[in-house]
Write a protein that holds these residues in place. Sequence first.
Motif, short mmCIF file in Angstrom:
data_model
loop_
_atom_site.label_atom_id
_atom_site.label_comp_id
_atom_site.label_asym_id
_atom_site.label_seq_id
_atom_site.Cartn_x
_atom_site.Cartn_y
_atom_site.Cartn_z
N GLU D 13 87.57 77.43 74.80
CA GLU D 13 86.75 77.48 73.60
C GLU D 13 85.31 77.81 73.99
OE1 GLU D 13 87.25 73.71 71.74
OE2 GLU D 13 89.44 73.93 71.74
N LEU D 14 84.57 78.30 73.01
CA LEU D 14 83.21 78.73 73.29
C LEU D 14 82.37 77.58 73.86
CD1 LEU D 14 81.13 80.97 73.18
CD2 LEU D 14 80.45 80.12 70.93
N GLY D 15 82.54 76.39 73.25
CA GLY D 15 81.77 75.24 73.70
C GLY D 15 82.00 74.96 75.17
N GLN D 16 83.24 75.13 75.59
CA GLN D 16 83.55 74.86 76.99
C GLN D 16 82.88 75.88 77.90
OE1 GLN D 16 87.77 74.75 76.26
NE2 GLN D 16 87.81 72.52 76.47
N VAL D 17 82.89 77.13 77.46
CA VAL D 17 82.21 78.16 78.26
C VAL D 17 80.74 77.80 78.43
CG1 VAL D 17 81.54 80.59 78.35
CG2 VAL D 17 83.80 79.95 77.49
N ILE D 18 80.12 77.40 77.32
CA ILE D 18 78.70 77.04 77.38
C ILE D 18 78.48 75.86 78.33
CG2 ILE D 18 76.74 76.20 76.04
CD1 ILE D 18 77.93 77.68 73.63
N MET D 19 79.34 74.85 78.19
CA MET D 19 79.15 73.66 79.02
C MET D 19 79.36 73.96 80.50
SD MET D 19 78.00 71.42 77.13
CE MET D 19 77.85 70.28 78.49
N ILE D 20 80.32 74.84 80.80
CA ILE D 20 80.52 75.21 82.20
C ILE D 20 79.29 75.94 82.72
CG2 ILE D 20 81.89 76.70 83.73
CD1 ILE D 20 84.35 75.83 82.12
N ALA D 21 78.72 76.79 81.85
CA ALA D 21 77.48 77.47 82.25
C ALA D 21 76.37 76.46 82.49
CB ALA D 21 77.07 78.47 81.16
N ILE D 22 76.30 75.44 81.64
CA ILE D 22 75.28 74.40 81.84
C ILE D 22 75.52 73.66 83.16
CG2 ILE D 22 74.44 72.19 80.95
CD1 ILE D 22 74.76 73.32 78.13
N GLY D 23 76.80 73.39 83.45
CA GLY D 23 77.12 72.74 84.72
C GLY D 23 76.65 73.59 85.90
N LEU D 24 76.91 74.89 85.83
CA LEU D 24 76.47 75.78 86.91
C LEU D 24 74.95 75.81 86.99
CD1 LEU D 24 79.03 78.70 86.40
CD2 LEU D 24 78.94 77.10 88.31
N LEU D 25 74.30 75.77 85.83
CA LEU D 25 72.83 75.75 85.82
C LEU D 25 72.31 74.49 86.52
CD1 LEU D 25 70.09 76.86 84.73
CD2 LEU D 25 70.46 75.40 82.74
N LEU D 26 72.94 73.35 86.21
CA LEU D 26 72.51 72.11 86.88
C LEU D 26 72.69 72.22 88.39
CD1 LEU D 26 73.92 69.35 84.48
CD2 LEU D 26 71.55 70.04 84.77
N LEU D 27 73.82 72.80 88.82
CA LEU D 27 74.04 72.98 90.25
C LEU D 27 72.97 73.89 90.85
CD1 LEU D 27 77.92 73.36 90.43
CD2 LEU D 27 76.55 71.41 91.15
N PHE D 28 72.63 74.95 90.12
CA PHE D 28 71.60 75.87 90.60
C PHE D 28 70.27 75.14 90.75
CE2 PHE D 28 68.11 78.77 89.63
CZ PHE D 28 68.30 79.73 90.61
#
Lengths: 79, 79, 79, 440, 440, 440
Positions: D13-28
């Motif tokens: 779902e779109l929300g999950q895509v966004i949250m995964i992107a946020i997770g990657l951003l936090l890792l970055f």
Amino acid sequence: MSQAIDLMVAGMGFVFVFLIILVFATLLMSKLVHRFGPPEPVAPARTPRARPSAPSSVDPDTAEAIKKAIAQYRSRHKK
Amino acid sequence: MSQAIDLMVAGMGFVFVFLIILVFATLLMSKLVHRFGPPEPVAPARTPRARPSAPSSVDPDTAEAIKKAIAQYRSRHKK
Amino acid sequence: MSQAIDLMVAGMGFVFVFLIILVFATLLMSKLVHRFGPPEPVAPARTPRARPSAPSSVDPDTAEAIKKAIAQYRSRHKK
Amino acid sequence: MTLWTGSGLFNMELGQVIMIAIGLLLLFLAIRKGFEPLLLVPIGFGGILANIPEAGLALTAAENAIHFALKSDTTQVLAALAAPLDVAYQAGQAITPELKEAFKVAVKEASYSDMAMANAIAQDFGYGNGMLYNFYSVVIGSTIGPLVIFMGVGAMTDFGPLLANPKTMLLGAAAQFGIFGTVLGAALLDWLGILDFTILEAAAVGIIGGADGPTSIYVSSVLAPHLLGAIAVSAYAYMAMVPMIQPPIMKALTSQKERAIKMSQLRPVSKKEKIVFPLVVLIAVVLFLPDAAPLLGMFCFGNLMRECGVVERLSDTAQNALINITTIFLGLSVGSKLMADKFLDAQTLGILGLGIVAFAVGTACGVLMAKLMNRFTKEAINPLIGSAGVSAVPMAARVSNKVGLEANPQNFLLMHAMGPNVAGVIGSAVAAGVMIKLLS
Amino acid sequence: MTLWTGSGLFNMELGQVIMIAIGLLLLFLAIRKGFEPLLLVPIGFGGILANIPEAGLALTAAENAIHFALKSDTTQVLAALAAPLDVAYQAGQAITPELKEAFKVAVKEASYSDMAMANAIAQDFGYGNGMLYNFYSVVIGSTIGPLVIFMGVGAMTDFGPLLANPKTMLLGAAAQFGIFGTVLGAALLDWLGILDFTILEAAAVGIIGGADGPTSIYVSSVLAPHLLGAIAVSAYAYMAMVPMIQPPIMKALTSQKERAIKMSQLRPVSKKEKIVFPLVVLIAVVLFLPDAAPLLGMFCFGNLMRECGVVERLSDTAQNALINITTIFLGLSVGSKLMADKFLDAQTLGILGLGIVAFAVGTACGVLMAKLMNRFTKEAINPLIGSAGVSAVPMAARVSNKVGLEANPQNFLLMHAMGPNVAGVIGSAVAAGVMIKLLS
Amino acid sequence: MTLWTGSGLFNMELGQVIMIAIGLLLLFLAIRKGFEPLLLVPIGFGGILANIPEAGLALTAAENAIHFALKSDTTQVLAALAAPLDVAYQAGQAITPELKEAFKVAVKEASYSDMAMANAIAQDFGYGNGMLYNFYSVVIGSTIGPLVIFMGVGAMTDFGPLLANPKTMLLGAAAQFGIFGTVLGAALLDWLGILDFTILEAAAVGIIGGADGPTSIYVSSVLAPHLLGAIAVSAYAYMAMVPMIQPPIMKALTSQKERAIKMSQLRPVSKKEKIVFPLVVLIAVVLFLPDAAPLLGMFCFGNLMRECGVVERLSDTAQNALINITTIFLGLSVGSKLMADKFLDAQTLGILGLGIVAFAVGTACGVLMAKLMNRFTKEAINPLIGSAGVSAVPMAARVSNKVGLEANPQNFLLMHAMGPNVAGVIGSAVAAGVMIKLLS
Ligand code: NA
Ligand code: NA
Ligand code: NA
């Protein structure tokens, strides 16, 4: 809204009261310790939350010394 | 029996598909990292699952050097 | 009260029986180990519950040697 | 087929895509920018894991059972779960969007016992709790995780500078205005109808102003667990940004002359004072604020282990193996609260916005308090050390030092700022106790 | 009297004697022969503990209550337990062998909720769970143990050699045929009527071919917990025997010339590639196989902690204190599944037989795949590195190296074999995910 | 207002003041006098935490709910809790002192299932278990804590001196008379009507004579959990006082000539004997006393890990990170049993009084046994090593050595005393097993 204001008044008030009491308790404690405690060698203030000087670890100075030792050792004992 | 055959076909198929995709993804990733990443000093490949060079531990070379040091120290400072 | 006496009799009796059996089992074991085991270099008895010679820690001798090394190192490399 | 219909790509779902992107951003941010990596690496990774479609790693057995039963029309499972959750549903009834909604609401509002029963039923049907849910309930649900971290922090804290100059504790008190100001801000947003915050939620959001990770996690897990993800991320992110947030405020509120004030050297503090101090704090907690006992009790216990000198083994473990293990699982557990349907919400934006307000207000109040104290005390106090009262140990003290050095290259404020800095930890734990006492 | 009738000697059954002997044998293999001692020492010891007569260390409170109540004719306890377990029994009824059998079957088939209720009743009567049962439910029942081990293994794994030559991942894929070939073998034994294996059991047995301890334990705890003891023992024993099992197969399938092939040196791999790689694997899991998320997620998390360079504290703990603590309890927990009545079974013999087939098939397929790849790739591939695809890190890679050196003393294959070796870990985790997805 | 009526000062009871003072006394003894600080620091601190008024850190959710509901007249909560606890109460009824008493008694006597239900209801109303209660149930309630400590102690124990002279094991047997003599003493006090002790309580008190911390905690958690606090404190305090308690008794029972006896040097012990010995002990447990299996099993497991030489990683962790972590939480958990209403009791005085009797009797019997053995053995035995049989490792062995040196400056008894010393650990674990077998 009024709940939040109440919370702020009570909260900040209490935080200040608590820490003011703690200031006086600490001053009193220090005085008592100095009066009744036997004199002792005093430790200088250290940086808080610093890494503990873990007994099992090697401090930087030692590490440096060891490095030199290794370098010397290696240069002498080339395989 | 037929269940097991189905499982094998689906399973091996999927394992291959997944790892082939991963091969391409990895190649792509490496390419992207090299293109966009600033150049950096490169680490040589190490042995996998090796003991970590734990900061608190003493590596073999050091240990050897230390041993020598102790031997010398002892021979000089006989109690 | 009689329960306590029973407990004592059974308990002490059992503790002795158990440890006597263990004495004989241990003697037998040592004999078997010596007969069938190949000779091996023998370790002297150490203090029980002593700190383990943890691989990551530095033993007192080493520490002493290191300290000397540091002292020398520092005296030579005054910043 | 099952493999494809069960794959992430098919169900994403779109929300999950966004949250995964946020997770990657936090890792970055954590890895490249050095933003509190010890927490943000596990949180970011946990956030990604929590949003893997169909994996349900952050869900309870009951939630997993409902998800799969709704998807595959297994009406028998749904009927069994409907009973304890008080949903009107009979086996065989059609699955409507209303029903999905009804189950969602029911899970949210179920009492402890009902949820326990629903989970047991789900386990009878072979469903299990997700891995991250298990981590969450053991580490945060039980409140053990933040408390163990706090014990470790206590074992790493040196109260020497505070003991040498106890009146700087007041700076640590003043900076807590950041907490209550933010509570007020959240209540204002609610009152204006911009966002909805209950008083519990407002208090949990306010704790971000405490600038202390474990305290934030502890308080939000007690008062508003559904906001824990946003609050923890916000707290750690802003703590990492302290070197950017604080200096402009500090400079705006002080004159060059004030910033250049040199403070007299701290007196040496005896070992005995350091041993007795955690007990003094503990007794104060006993007498005045029992609700701060878990947090401050563990903190003082850690500090006593550090200072007493006879349990070095334990102190060492509390500062190393134990705190590291707990940090790993605490981070993953916080990450489990970064699920799309709970995180992607206007409230989260509000929390991120209020968080920076909290830090700014706390900083400002600390500085102003220091200016005020400077008028009344004999020995000069550099107002820059006031900002360290927000805690964010030891970053905020370093900021004070850096800004001080800019004004006067001979002016070393680090040790002086350490006093209010650790006082800020005590202050926010006290504030946490007050809020828990009054609200729960 | 009680002491004598309650002693081990009085109650010892033949099966227990045999199992204790097996436990001692495992200890002997581990200590004298160096067979995977980190796991086999705790497993062997746990196996002995689990078979102590009357101690019930591996039993639930309910099982202990039933055992002692049957022995001492406490019909009231039996009647209380009969209700949730759905056994037809009234207090005061005579205790017949049929009744014993009925209770045994009932315990085996009880649902999660019924068992929980029976345990609560047993605890009301003062019985408790055995120590090893507690370990098992916390460490393996919750699946946390194998996952934490996998995280630690991730933190110890260097993907450098794999990143330098990603196409060797296909060798790690081919070797998984060992898993599915064994599933087929088990199904065949079942079809021929030689042994009984359900498809779940067959899949759990097959995972031995993955040659990876934590994956084996994880999969069998999900698909067939009653076989976990035999599967784990089999997996670790054969992993220790890799240097004996693999060389003959490798030599039979390759010519002297092929074995002497020299491979070009691996390119250096940048730090950044190593940091990004675990995230690439994670994204692939997200998109294609959510059911592998627990295993591969934790593995990638461990590896990210290792490589990212900013959380060395955590990486260090994951590789040392945490994995060691978990290993101790995981081993004892696996040992708890070595109880006589569950282990001494024809199935166990089948599992031990199929296990070696699994390793042999995996090795052969890896080598054949390498030969196939050698035809199509520009750079030469020594087929000996194919056998490392079974995982058994780092033993299998060392075997490749050793056999390579025998053929050509200048031929150092270790680093080249490390690529397929760690790919084998990923490959078997993927296979595990597929089997769990399709079967549970 | 809530802050004041909820404060410690407002709610403090005399008992709590006394207990906090006792906690501070324990900390003083541990830190200044060096009394077993590894345990007494956490125990003392936990004792203070457990007695913080209104914090309820050592109470269950149900107890907390009852406390606050009685205080604030929340009759609805009381009515809900009355049902599972079997208290006659309807919502709306007045709260009388009798009702308070009835709830108190009901909580004490509730069965496991009833208590679980009451806790679930309390959690529905938003009450939670106290922090220390959670620690207690995880660490001691499950018996895991003392067992893990025992494993670590096993990993730290060298059986070399015992193996060199196995007959000194009998000294470790004789000293256990301290245990059973104390049981008799407690029963006598009960019989004389001075204090009330059930046989379970008497046995739990007796275990103090074992002079072994984890064994004491384990046994009292099984036989009489309500006395655990007093028993553990008594055991550790007297273990610390061994250098004061033992010498007068040793000197009174021996002549100067006996004390001066020189013992021949111990033979060297091979590695193999040390590896096999824990297995010999384990087999003896299997055959003769299954009820000692948890304690001695974990002890032998730890020792095998130490000696086998192939799992140094695990042995190291068992002796460091794992035992330290467990010690922290075990200590706090024991402290949770130092609540005023449970500790301030005539029984506690009795326990403290009997504890010193236990040590004295154990010491005396050990010495007398050594004198007896000296008559029948070829090689001379110095009776001073008999006192080491009480365990209290390694303090008691050091005392033997010191008293020996006083009589003869060339007389080094430390190694000879280590044999009975570690035998005392085995002996008290055996005694524990016998008591658990016969009484529970
Ligand atoms: Na703060
Ligand atoms: Na594999
Ligand atoms: Na003893």
